[in-house]
Design a protein around this motif. Structure first.
Motif, short mmCIF file in Angstrom:
data_model
loop_
_atom_site.label_atom_id
_atom_site.label_comp_id
_atom_site.label_asym_id
_atom_site.label_seq_id
_atom_site.Cartn_x
_atom_site.Cartn_y
_atom_site.Cartn_z
N GLY A 7 0.83 -1.19 0.00
CA GLY A 7 0.00 0.00 0.00
C GLY A 7 0.86 1.24 0.00
N ARG A 8 0.21 2.37 -0.15
CA ARG A 8 0.94 3.64 -0.14
C ARG A 8 0.07 4.73 0.44
NH1 ARG A 8 2.63 5.21 -6.07
NH2 ARG A 8 3.37 3.07 -6.07
N VAL A 9 0.73 5.75 0.93
CA VAL A 9 0.02 6.91 1.48
C VAL A 9 0.66 8.17 0.92
CG1 VAL A 9 1.44 7.00 3.57
CG2 VAL A 9 -0.84 7.96 3.62
N GLU A 10 -0.19 9.13 0.54
CA GLU A 10 0.29 10.44 0.11
C GLU A 10 0.00 11.42 1.22
OE1 GLU A 10 -1.59 11.41 -3.59
OE2 GLU A 10 -0.52 9.84 -4.68
N GLY A 11 0.98 12.23 1.55
CA GLY A 11 0.81 13.21 2.61
C GLY A 11 1.58 12.82 3.85
N ALA A 12 1.74 13.79 4.74
CA ALA A 12 2.51 13.58 5.96
C ALA A 12 1.73 12.77 6.97
CB ALA A 12 2.91 14.92 6.56
N VAL A 13 2.46 11.94 7.71
CA VAL A 13 1.87 11.08 8.74
C VAL A 13 2.73 11.20 9.99
CG1 VAL A 13 1.47 8.65 9.36
CG2 VAL A 13 0.95 9.44 7.04
N GLU A 14 2.12 11.09 11.14
CA GLU A 14 2.87 11.03 12.40
C GLU A 14 3.28 9.57 12.60
OE1 GLU A 14 4.64 12.85 15.69
OE2 GLU A 14 3.55 13.83 14.08
N TRP A 15 4.42 9.20 12.05
CA TRP A 15 4.82 7.79 11.90
C TRP A 15 5.06 7.08 13.22
CZ3 TRP A 15 3.74 5.29 7.75
CH2 TRP A 15 3.58 6.02 6.56
N ASP A 16 5.34 7.80 14.27
CA ASP A 16 5.56 7.12 15.55
C ASP A 16 4.37 7.26 16.48
OD1 ASP A 16 6.00 9.85 15.96
OD2 ASP A 16 7.43 9.49 17.57
N SER A 17 3.19 7.59 15.93
CA SER A 17 1.99 7.65 16.75
C SER A 17 1.65 6.24 17.25
CB SER A 17 0.81 8.21 15.95
OG SER A 17 0.39 7.27 14.99
N PRO A 18 0.93 6.13 18.35
CA PRO A 18 0.59 4.80 18.87
C PRO A 18 -0.13 3.93 17.85
CG PRO A 18 0.12 6.47 20.52
CD PRO A 18 0.51 7.20 19.26
N ALA A 19 -1.04 4.51 17.05
CA ALA A 19 -1.79 3.72 16.08
C ALA A 19 -0.88 3.14 15.00
CB ALA A 19 -2.89 4.57 15.43
N VAL A 20 0.04 3.94 14.50
CA VAL A 20 0.95 3.49 13.45
C VAL A 20 1.91 2.43 13.98
CG1 VAL A 20 2.76 4.19 11.84
CG2 VAL A 20 0.77 5.66 12.17
#
Length: 197
Positions: free
Chosen positions: A160-173
């Motif tokens: 899969g892929r995602v476009e845009g910024a993500v908080e990569w170390d968030s608990p959900a991720v």
């Protein structure tokens, strides 16, 4: 291989960022249930391309085979890219190892001379330097915008892929990636999920 349904469910939890399937159908906030029951083992072959490491050596994704890869395409002039870079660094510090690697691939034309001091200024300590000054990854991966991040399985297939910024170390991720890696440890708490881009 894990199903794409799992990837899509994860991305819905991110809120603002959009993961897409091979068909490029977008995952919206309209309902997690629509992604349940997808066929197992979905993955998309990745067209081969090469890039450079910090020493100028040619490398490619096969150098990371056997690991799950978060491949992030970014540039120093891209504001959302800069925003998410520290969280990618923290994600690598948290999960990096034999089974997992964040590959942050800079598309800056000036290469190491521009990128290395920039990462030092951001206090990035855990990410290795990878460079694609010719931009071959953009066409090979059919990238439309920066930042774009691909989740690549240990077999080298795009999940899969995602476009845009993500908080990569968030608990959900982190929780999602741990589950995907088969590591069922509680993710550290960092507050609310943040996205942007």
């Amino acid at each position: 291989m894990r199903s794409f349904a799992t990837v899509a469910i994860f991305c819905i939890a991110l809120g603002g960022a959009v993961w897409t399937q091979q068909s490029h159908a977008s995952a919206s906030n309209a309902g997690i249930e629509r992604f349940q029951g997808q066929p197992q083992g979905e993955g998309k072959p990745i067209k081969p391309f090469s890039f450079l490491d910090a020493e100028g050596r040619k490398t490619d994704l096969s150098d990371f085979s056997g690991r799950m890869i978060v491949l992030n395409l970014w540039a120093t002039w891209c504001t959302p890219c800069v925003t998410e870079m520290p969280s990618l660094d923290r994600l690598q510090a948290t999960l990096g190892g034999r089974g997992f690697q964040v590959v942050a691939l800079s598309l800056d034309r000036n290469g190491r001379a521009r990128v290395e001091p920039f990462l030092k200024k951001l206090d990035v300590r855990n990410l290795a330097l990878y460079l694609d000054p010719s931009g071959t990854a953009m066409s090979a991966l059919d990238i439309k915008a920066l930042p774009t991040t691909l989740l690549i399985g240990p077999d080298g297939q795009e999940l899969g892929r995602v476009e845009g910024a993500v908080e990569w170390d968030s608990p959900a991720v982190v929780s999602f990636l741990r589950k995907h890696l088969g590591v069922h440890q509680p993710a550290r708490s960092r507050g609310m999920i943040k996205t942007g881009g």
